[in-house]
Motif scaffolding. Structure first.
Motif, mmCIF file in Angstrom:
data_model
loop_
_atom_site.group_PDB
_atom_site.id
_atom_site.type_symbol
_atom_site.label_atom_id
_atom_site.label_comp_id
_atom_site.label_asym_id
_atom_site.label_seq_id
_atom_site.Cartn_x
_atom_site.Cartn_y
_atom_site.Cartn_z
ATOM 1 N N THR A 275 -22.001 21.972 5.961
ATOM 2 C CA THR A 275 -21.671 21.252 4.583
ATOM 3 C C THR A 275 -19.845 21.360 4.542
ATOM 4 N N THR A 276 -19.346 22.353 5.317
ATOM 5 C CA THR A 276 -17.700 22.627 5.172
ATOM 6 C C THR A 276 -17.035 21.217 5.758
ATOM 7 N N GLY A 277 -18.031 20.695 6.903
ATOM 8 C CA GLY A 277 -17.449 19.754 7.790
ATOM 9 C C GLY A 277 -17.102 19.155 6.377
ATOM 10 N N PHE A 278 -18.346 18.281 5.827
ATOM 11 C CA PHE A 278 -18.523 17.171 5.177
ATOM 12 C C PHE A 278 -17.801 16.488 3.933
ATOM 13 N N LEU A 279 -17.646 18.194 3.501
ATOM 14 C CA LEU A 279 -17.166 18.494 2.239
ATOM 15 C C LEU A 279 -15.462 17.823 2.390
ATOM 16 N N SER A 280 -15.094 18.778 3.695
ATOM 17 C CA SER A 280 -13.735 18.916 4.410
ATOM 18 C C SER A 280 -13.411 16.655 4.582
ATOM 19 N N ALA A 281 -13.979 16.076 4.459
ATOM 20 C CA ALA A 281 -13.833 14.785 5.068
ATOM 21 C C ALA A 281 -13.709 13.806 3.425
ATOM 22 N N ILE A 282 -14.404 14.435 2.221
ATOM 23 C CA ILE A 282 -14.104 14.170 0.878
ATOM 24 C C ILE A 282 -12.539 13.260 0.682
ATOM 25 N N PRO A 283 -11.839 14.345 0.976
ATOM 26 C CA PRO A 283 -10.421 14.005 0.414
ATOM 27 C C PRO A 283 -9.366 13.229 0.929
ATOM 28 N N TYR A 284 -10.050 12.442 1.994
ATOM 29 C CA TYR A 284 -9.819 11.958 3.293
ATOM 30 C C TYR A 284 -10.255 10.512 2.727
ATOM 31 N N VAL A 285 -11.308 10.655 2.159
ATOM 32 C CA VAL A 285 -11.857 9.314 1.876
ATOM 33 C C VAL A 285 -10.997 8.713 0.626
ATOM 34 N N PHE A 286 -10.041 9.611 -0.035
ATOM 35 C CA PHE A 286 -8.710 9.374 -1.129
ATOM 36 C C PHE A 286 -7.903 8.604 -0.481
ATOM 37 N N GLY A 287 -7.321 9.761 1.048
ATOM 38 C CA GLY A 287 -6.669 9.585 1.539
ATOM 39 C C GLY A 287 -5.879 7.282 2.147
ATOM 40 N N ILE A 288 -7.669 7.331 2.558
ATOM 41 C CA ILE A 288 -7.680 6.208 3.112
ATOM 42 C C ILE A 288 -7.735 5.252 2.054
ATOM 43 N N VAL A 289 -8.575 5.466 0.882
ATOM 44 C CA VAL A 289 -8.370 4.344 0.146
ATOM 45 C C VAL A 289 -6.434 3.831 -0.380
ATOM 46 N N GLY A 290 -5.613 5.098 -0.885
ATOM 47 C CA GLY A 290 -4.126 5.916 -1.028
ATOM 48 C C GLY A 290 -3.763 4.508 0.299
ATOM 49 N N LEU A 291 -3.587 4.503 1.272
ATOM 50 C CA LEU A 291 -2.983 3.830 2.136
ATOM 51 C C LEU A 291 -3.282 2.244 2.630
ATOM 52 N N LEU A 292 -4.431 1.969 1.684
ATOM 53 C CA LEU A 292 -4.892 0.552 2.284
ATOM 54 C C LEU A 292 -4.470 -0.211 0.305
ATOM 55 N N ILE A 293 -3.871 0.935 -0.424
ATOM 56 C CA ILE A 293 -3.411 0.046 -1.752
ATOM 57 C C ILE A 293 -1.676 0.252 -1.784
ATOM 58 N N VAL A 294 -1.655 1.594 -1.937
ATOM 59 C CA VAL A 294 0.386 2.177 -1.976
ATOM 60 C C VAL A 294 0.618 0.969 -1.322
ATOM 61 N N PRO A 295 0.773 0.851 0.071
ATOM 62 C CA PRO A 295 1.895 0.079 0.421
ATOM 63 C C PRO A 295 1.634 -1.086 0.704
ATOM 64 N N ARG A 296 0.570 -2.082 0.523
ATOM 65 C CA ARG A 296 0.581 -4.020 -0.800
ATOM 66 C C ARG A 296 1.746 -2.925 -2.208
ATOM 67 N N SER A 297 0.993 -2.346 -2.113
ATOM 68 C CA SER A 297 2.109 -2.444 -4.045
ATOM 69 C C SER A 297 3.636 -2.147 -3.580
ATOM 70 N N SER A 298 4.155 -1.548 -2.810
ATOM 71 C CA SER A 298 5.308 -1.495 -1.962
ATOM 72 C C SER A 298 5.849 -2.399 -2.112
ATOM 73 N N ASP A 299 5.272 -3.095 -0.577
ATOM 74 C CA ASP A 299 5.742 -4.235 -0.272
ATOM 75 C C ASP A 299 5.437 -5.693 -0.367
ATOM 76 N N ARG A 300 4.738 -5.516 -2.197
ATOM 77 C CA ARG A 300 5.189 -6.885 -2.772
ATOM 78 C C ARG A 300 5.987 -6.633 -3.717
ATOM 79 N N LEU A 301 6.156 -5.392 -3.787
ATOM 80 C CA LEU A 301 6.837 -5.569 -5.696
ATOM 81 C C LEU A 301 8.123 -4.866 -4.676
ATOM 82 N N ASN A 302 8.366 -4.843 -3.692
ATOM 83 C CA ASN A 302 10.157 -4.395 -2.664
ATOM 84 C C ASN A 302 10.357 -3.219 -3.195
ATOM 85 N N ASP A 303 9.614 -2.938 -3.584
ATOM 86 C CA ASP A 303 10.336 -0.987 -3.948
ATOM 87 C C ASP A 303 9.660 0.178 -2.945
ATOM 88 N N ARG A 304 10.317 0.549 -2.789
ATOM 89 C CA ARG A 304 10.170 2.159 -1.992
ATOM 90 C C ARG A 304 10.059 3.659 -3.169
#
Length: 433
Positions: A275-304
């Motif tokens: 159960t602890t193992g499965f719960l620990s996966a939840i924050p990293y799902v959000f980490g994946i979402v961030g990596l799919l969204i934020v770098p694209r936004s940064s490239d598009r706006l040319n803002d780091r």
């Protein structure tokens, strides 16, 4: 789709999935110790402070050997050097199954860091040899997806392997180290067989595509006034490198401090290892979402820097809430938002060194930045362990990470003022000349 987009897509499909796989294995190997700690401590006599020290010693080995490793990569090529790294870190991870107490734990963690040193910065340097600056935010974001994916996999996998306790006379944590170390050794041959050293040695690019890509990389050197030192070791004395290394410290300290203690935090919610193992996966799902969204936004706006400031501020607030809140569901939500911010911050940060350095100087600079920054991997786990032992409460460690992230927010403004203003002045001087 334009010819440039088609070429970048081809390169990405040929290189990035395999590199993600390699780093995924590396990240599982280094982070599974957090789950092994749930039972290993009682079996071989490792307390919280000793665990924190041993977990952090990985990064001391990393720090000492990272710059030499990256310079050897530039000399021998990515294909052979990455294969060497895979074999040594896989064998040492498997050897962790046979530790006898704190001393052997310290030695093996140090050796694991020394063995893996150079892989992550080596891949970042490798990316600078294939992608123009304008594409690197998204590409580095794709590569760093391997970090949260690895943590998602590690939780359930570790929970299952810990359940093998007693099989063939081995503890569950011993099976954990044996099973996660083997894939690294097995992947050495595919690395030698399929990974190219540079764009000039591949057959899947035409002569015209190679010429165009080399020209774009050369344009970046001129546009960004990138530095190539006569002696690449001189990059280690460059004030820009030292400032970027300091800037990287808060995010690594927070990622590793939180990641290596996350199983312990979640275990306090109650429930089995699985159960602890499965719960620990939840924050990293959000980490994946961030990596799919934020770098694209940064490239598009040319803002780091604007993106980095928002991410650091949001991460600090969320980290504070994860310590202050008492309801498990709300605490898990706060930790998930922290993961969203931290992994996105890592991807955006690594677009910065390639703006200022090229060639072997870039290899040395990236390695030093990563090695100094990864001292946070020592400070974070050890600091949280020491605070927990002193106060009897893990929340004190999370408050410590909150302060670290506030420091990162301050450094965002300092780096922008010192580096980007200097870069703008150089561009004006070049234009006047």
């Amino acid at each position: 789709m334009s010819p440039e987009q088609r070429l970048i897509r081809l390169i990405t499909l040929k290189l990035i999935p395999f590199l993600i796989l390699l780093y995924l294995v590396a990240y599982i190997d280094r982070s599974a110790v957090g789950f092994a700690k749930l039972h290993m401590g009682a079996d071989v006599g490792i307390g919280d402070a000793a665990y924190g020290l041993g977990a952090g010693l990985f990064f001391i080995g990393y720090f000492i050997f990272e710059v030499p490793s990256n310079l050897l990569l530039d000399r021998f090529g990515a294909r052979r050097w990455f294969a060497r790294i895979l074999i040594t870190w896989g064998a040492i991870t498997m050897g962790m199954a046979f530790i006898q107490g704190p001393t052997s734990f310290y030695v093996m963690r140090f050796l694991l860091g020394a063995a893996e040193a150079g892989f992550f910065p080596g891949v970042l340097y490798f990316i600078t040899q294939w992608y123009p600056v304008r594409h690197r935010g998204k590409i580095i974001g794709f590569f760093i997806l391997s970090q949260p994916i690895a943590m998602m996999i590690t939780g359930p996998l570790a929970g299952a392997l810990l359940g093998m306790d007693g099989l063939s006379g081995l503890h569950g944590w011993q099976w954990l180290f044996l099973m996660i170390g083997a894939p690294a050794v097995l992947l050495a041959w595919p690395t030698l067989r399929f990974l190219p050293d540079n764009l000039h040695k591949v057959k899947w690019l035409s002569a015209e595509e190679k010429t165009w890509l080399a020209g774009e990389l050369e344009k970046d050197k001129q546009e960004y006034a990138q530095t190539r030192h006569g002696n690449p070791l001189h990059a280690l004395k460059d004030k820009r490198v030292l400032l970027l290394a300091l800037f990287y410290l808060p995010v690594t300290l927070s990622i590793y401090g939180l990641g290596l203690w996350l199983p312990t935090i979640l275990k306090q919610f109650g429930g089995s290892d699985l159960t602890t193992g499965f719960l620990s996966a939840i924050p990293y799902v959000f980490g994946i979402v961030g990596l799919l969204i934020v770098p694209r936004s940064s490239d598009r706006l040319n803002d780091r820097y604007g993106h980095l400031a928002v991410l650091y501020a949001l991460a600090a607030c969320s980290m504070f809430l994860s310590a202050w809140l008492s309801a498990p569901a709300l605490q898990l939500m706060a930790l998930s938002l922290v993961a969203f911010c931290l992994f996105s911050t890592t991807a955006l940060f690594w677009t910065l060194p390639g703006r200022f350095f090229t060639g072997a100087s870039a290899a040395a600079a990236i390695a030093l930045i990563n090695s100094v920054g990864n001292l946070g991997g020592y400070i974070g786990p050890f600091g949280i362990g020491a605070l927990k032992e002193y106060t009897g409460n893990l929340a004190s460690g999370l408050y410590f990470l909150t302060a670290v992230l506030c420091f990162g927010l301050l450094l965002t403004w300092v780096v922008y003022q010192r580096l980007e203003r200097r870069h703008a002045q150089q561009q004006v001087s070049m234009g006047n000349a």
